[in-house]
Write an enzyme that holds these catalytic residues in place. Structure first.
Site, PDB file in Angstrom:
ATOM      1  N   ASP A  29      -2.227  -3.850  12.543  1.00 36.43           N
ATOM      2  CA  ASP A  29      -4.078  -3.628  13.374  1.00 36.43           C
ATOM      3  C   ASP A  29      -3.694  -1.614  12.693  1.00 36.43           C
ATOM      4  O   ASP A  29      -2.488  -0.700  12.204  1.00 36.43           O
ATOM      5  CB  ASP A  29      -3.723  -3.517  14.600  1.00 36.43           C
ATOM      6  N   ASP A  98     -10.722   0.892   0.668  1.00 37.26           N
ATOM      7  CA  ASP A  98     -11.687  -0.528  -0.067  1.00 37.26           C
ATOM      8  C   ASP A  98     -12.782  -0.211  -0.015  1.00 37.26           C
ATOM      9  O   ASP A  98     -13.176  -0.520   1.338  1.00 37.26           O
ATOM     10  CB  ASP A  98     -10.539  -1.542  -0.209  1.00 37.26           C
ATOM     11  N   ASP A 200     -12.977  -2.660  -5.195  1.00 35.51           N
ATOM     12  CA  ASP A 200     -12.976  -3.674  -5.623  1.00 35.51           C
ATOM     13  C   ASP A 200     -14.043  -4.360  -6.522  1.00 35.51           C
ATOM     14  O   ASP A 200     -15.337  -4.162  -6.555  1.00 35.51           O
ATOM     15  CB  ASP A 200     -13.162  -4.109  -4.391  1.00 35.51           C
ATOM     16  N   GLU A 255     -11.453  -0.990  -9.248  1.00 32.02           N
ATOM     17  CA  GLU A 255     -10.082  -2.453  -9.491  1.00 32.02           C
ATOM     18  C   GLU A 255     -11.637  -3.168 -11.084  1.00 32.02           C
ATOM     19  O   GLU A 255     -12.741  -2.843 -10.580  1.00 32.02           O
ATOM     20  CB  GLU A 255     -10.615  -2.862  -8.325  1.00 32.02           C
ATOM     21  N   HIS A 329      -1.401  -6.183  -2.847  1.00 31.35           N
ATOM     22  CA  HIS A 329      -1.851  -7.780  -2.105  1.00 31.35           C
ATOM     23  C   HIS A 329      -2.350  -8.952  -3.562  1.00 31.35           C
ATOM     24  O   HIS A 329      -2.142  -9.996  -2.528  1.00 31.35           O
ATOM     25  CB  HIS A 329      -3.109  -7.083  -1.763  1.00 31.35           C
ATOM     26  N   ASP A 330      -2.666  -8.846  -4.516  1.00 30.61           N
ATOM     27  CA  ASP A 330      -3.500  -9.773  -5.676  1.00 30.61           C
ATOM     28  C   ASP A 330      -1.959 -10.786  -6.433  1.00 30.61           C
ATOM     29  O   ASP A 330      -2.317 -11.261  -6.574  1.00 30.61           O
ATOM     30  CB  ASP A 330      -4.386  -9.549  -5.927  1.00 30.61           C
TER      31      ASP A 330
HETATM   32  O1  TEU Z   1      -9.356  -9.254  -6.449  1.00 35.59           O
HETATM   33  C1  TEU Z   1     -10.213  -9.274  -7.904  1.00 35.59           C
HETATM   34  C2  TEU Z   1      -9.949  -9.964  -8.849  1.00 35.59           C
HETATM   35  O2  TEU Z   1      -9.936  -9.269 -10.190  1.00 35.59           O
HETATM   36  C3  TEU Z   1      -8.752 -10.908  -9.468  1.00 35.59           C
HETATM   37  O3  TEU Z   1      -9.138 -11.890 -10.179  1.00 35.59           O
HETATM   38  C4  TEU Z   1      -7.589 -10.809  -8.496  1.00 35.59           C
HETATM   39  O4  TEU Z   1      -6.683 -10.254  -9.648  1.00 35.59           O
HETATM   40  C5  TEU Z   1      -7.067 -12.422  -8.645  1.00 35.59           C
HETATM   41  O5  TEU Z   1      -6.455 -12.328  -7.049  1.00 35.59           O
HETATM   42  C6  TEU Z   1      -5.293 -11.831  -9.157  1.00 35.59           C
HETATM   43  O6  TEU Z   1      -5.115 -13.231  -8.993  1.00 35.59           O
HETATM   44  C7  TEU Z   1      -9.658  -8.255  -5.997  1.00 35.59           C
HETATM   45  C8  TEU Z   1      -9.357  -7.621  -4.632  1.00 35.59           C
HETATM   46  O7  TEU Z   1      -8.151  -7.016  -4.661  1.00 35.59           O
HETATM   47  C9  TEU Z   1      -8.564  -9.458  -4.074  1.00 35.59           C
HETATM   48  O8  TEU Z   1      -7.941  -9.578  -2.890  1.00 35.59           O
HETATM   49  C10 TEU Z   1     -10.374  -9.806  -3.753  1.00 35.59           C
HETATM   50  O9  TEU Z   1      -9.993 -11.577  -3.528  1.00 35.59           O
HETATM   51  C11 TEU Z   1     -10.886 -10.097  -4.961  1.00 35.59           C
HETATM   52  O10 TEU Z   1     -11.014  -9.440  -5.819  1.00 35.59           O
HETATM   53  C12 TEU Z   1     -12.474 -10.646  -4.414  1.00 35.59           C
HETATM   54  O11 TEU Z   1     -13.052  -9.237  -3.672  1.00 35.59           O
HETATM   55 CA    CA Z   2      -2.056  -7.042  16.281  1.00 31.76          CA
END
Ligand code: TEU
Ligand code: CA
Length: 555
Positions: A29, A98, A200, A255, A329-330
């Site tokens: 948080d 973001d 994003d 992105e 994170h992806d």
């Molecule tokens: O990710 C966008 C994206 O292009 C996805 O293909 C991402 O690269 C893929 O999950 C990789 O395995 C963005 C965000 O970074 C992601 O966390 C979100 O889920 C997505 O947009 C939708 O908002």
């Molecule tokens: Ca918490």
């Protein structure tokens, strides 16, 4: 050209859900983040990119926003945000938010209105279509998370588009009112004093005329990347720039799924007409299977990885600006992907990977835990996985008979986004010091040895190595501005390049393997100073040890 603050900066990415819990509910948080800002300052980063903290039903962990001007209940309040921002600024840290505006949540009031009737004033905020004459879907595009991009809505008998989950309907950027709303909201945050936006999938906002079918892939659908770099993309970004961004001194990073180098020269042009820089994906795709794509056994192909990264270095120089990243994170953890999880090599390989990236031109991004050499999680069951993309694709691949359950779990261990999302490993106490409650995702069992407290106390840790890399960029113009040149392009295990600025030059040598390699240092660098290295004794002549890296400096 005058240097911009973000050209010498390093950005630290926080995934708030997994960073620091402050109240024992198992979820990271805002007060948790505030309590850890000194740590980021200690690392030497200049800015923090916060993954979304807005109000959200969390179908995609905050990338589905139901109110752009409110805070996610689990993360705290707007007062917590203001306190965090103030503390960050007092430490000299910038805050980059973001911005998720390709789509909203289906629970956003715009969409609630939009779906309520065909003639609602908000109808055209989203992308609604009739089915085809033959009753088929409006087109054959596949969602990033598996299945079609179209969801049929009973109420009005039409389909809406969602490139991601069906709880993430795509906004209609061709509607000028949508652009007004978004720009007004952005300005509201900027007035609060934030320092930039990570946008994003901003490359997907302008959909191609007529939404034509595409060539189906192994999963039966055409890629949603058909929506990338659409006909009005640059027009909309320039409008955003003119009306909002240009009024402030910001770091903006788009992105850009599906971006090409040609396109990036426009998105990230140094003339400042659109964004500061983009996240490209080509180097992330370099280990994908040619047919099954990312959910398949990986193919380490260093010549290909080098070709991609070098092309971006070379072709943006003097024209646009690069971002540099391995982890976010992806993505699965880079140590598990291109380095070694073995205890004797984990730190050595983490330092090598860091060097390879941080000596390039561009703005480096460090994802929480990367500076500790955190690794993928040893998943044993699909029930442990939370990520909507992992679950969607796992189910779709199994249903199509493209993999067995066992292969599916193996894929999760290699590829799942949850590998990046396990809680930050602060110390060796219960739950790695992340929470006193039950963490929303399991803590990697290696936290007992891999944690921040241990690394802060040890001079040769991965943390202190990152700290030095970040400090070097501050001190040395050749790292920021030097001309890049790749050596040994075909070598399957060595990544070697030079950076040159006037009389100064760097030779960056990286061994991407566990094997000892033969390598003769070019004559002109033989007596050069070692700027940074991951072994504390000199390499035997003509050899490189497992995962060895060193940077030589000459002037
Ligand atoms: O990710 C966008 C994206 O292009 C996805 O293909 C991402 O690269 C893929 O999950 C990789 O395995 C963005 C965000 O970074 C992601 O966390 C979100 O889920 C997505 O947009 C939708 O908002
Ligand atoms: Ca918490």
């Amino acid at each position: 050209m005058e240097e911009k603050w973000w050209q010498r900066s390093t950005v630290y990415q926080i995934y708030p859900r997994s960073f620091q819990d402050s109240n024992g509910d198992g979820i990271g948080d805002l007060p948790g983040i505030t309590s850890r800002l000194e740590y980021i300052r200690e690392l030497g980063a200049d800015a923090v990119w916060l993954s979304p903290i807005y109000k959200s039903p969390n179908d995609d962990n905050g990338y589905d926003i139901s109110d752009y001007q409110d805070i996610m209940t689990e993360f705290g309040t707007m007062a917590d945000f203001d306190a965090m921002l103030e503390k960050a600024h007092s430490l000299g840290l910038k805050i980059v938010m973001d911005l998720v505006v390709n789509h909203s949540s289906d629970e956003h009031r715009w969409f609630v209105e939009s779906r309520s009737s065909r003639d609602n004033p908000y109808r055209d905020y989203y992308i609604w279509r009739e089915g085809k004459e033959d009753g088929g879907l409006p087109n054959n595009w596949g969602s990033c998370f598996g299945g079609s991009v179209w969801e049929y809505d009973e109420k009005t008998g039409m389909y809406y588009m969602h490139l991601f989950s069906k709880k993430q309907p795509d906004l209609n950027w061709d509607n000028p009112t949508v652009r007004d709303e978004v720009f007004r909201m952005m300005d509201w945050w900027l007035q609060k004093g934030i320092d930039g936006f990570r946008m994003d999938v901003i490359s997907l906002i302008s959909k191609p005329e007529g939404l034509p079918d595409g060539e189906p892939e192994a999963n039966g659908y055409a890629t949603f990347h058909l929506a990338a770099n659409g006909p009005h993309e640059h027009e909309y970004l320039r409008e955003m720039n003119r009306r909002v961004l240009s009024k402030y001194d910001l770091l903006t990073v788009g992105e850009c799924a599906g971006v090409t180098l040609e396109e990036a020269r426009s998105y990230a042009n140094l003339d400042g007409s659109e964004l500061s820089m983009v996240f490209q994906f080509e180097h992330m795709d370099a280990d994908f299977d040619p047919v099954l794509g990312r959910y398949a056994e990986q193919h380490k192909d260093l010549p290909r990885l080098k070709e991609v990264l070098s092309r971006w270095q070379r072709d943006l120089e003097g024209i646009a600006w690069n971002s540099l990243y391995w982890d976010n994170h992806d993505q699965p953890r880079v140590v598990s992907r291109y380095g070694s999880e073995k205890e004797e090599y984990r730190e050595t390989s983490a330092k090598m990977l860091a060097t390879c990236l941080h000596m390039m031109q561009g703005t480096p991004y460090v994802f929480q835990g990367e500076e500790l050499g955190m690794t993928n999680y040893p998943w044993t069951s699909i029930d442990q996985i939370n990520d909507i993309e992992s679950l969607g694709n796992y189910r779709a691949y199994l249903a199509k008979g493209l993999m067995t359950e066992e292969e599916g779990i193996r894929m999760m261990r290699r590829r799942s986004r949850d590998n990046a999302r396990t809680p930050m490993q602060w110390d060796a106490t219960k739950n790695a010091g992340f929470t006193t409650g039950t963490p929303w995702l399991p803590v990697n069992p290696n936290y007992v040895t891999v944690n921040a407290a241990e690394q802060l106390a040890r001079a040769d840790s991965v943390f202190h190595y990152y700290q030095r890399l970040i400090a070097l960029r501050k001190e040395m113009d050749v790292i920021v501005w030097g001309h890049y040149e790749l050596l040994e392009p075909e070598h399957p295990d060595l990544f070697v390049y030079t950076r040159t600025l006037g009389e100064e030059s760097l030779l960056v040598i990286c061994n991407f393997s566990e094997e000892e390699q033969t390598y003769k240092i070019p004559a002109e660098y033989r007596d050069s100073e070692v700027l940074i290295a991951n072994y504390d004794t000199p390499a035997p002549a003509g050899k490189l040890r497992p995962w060895e890296t060193l940077v030589l400096y000459r002037r």
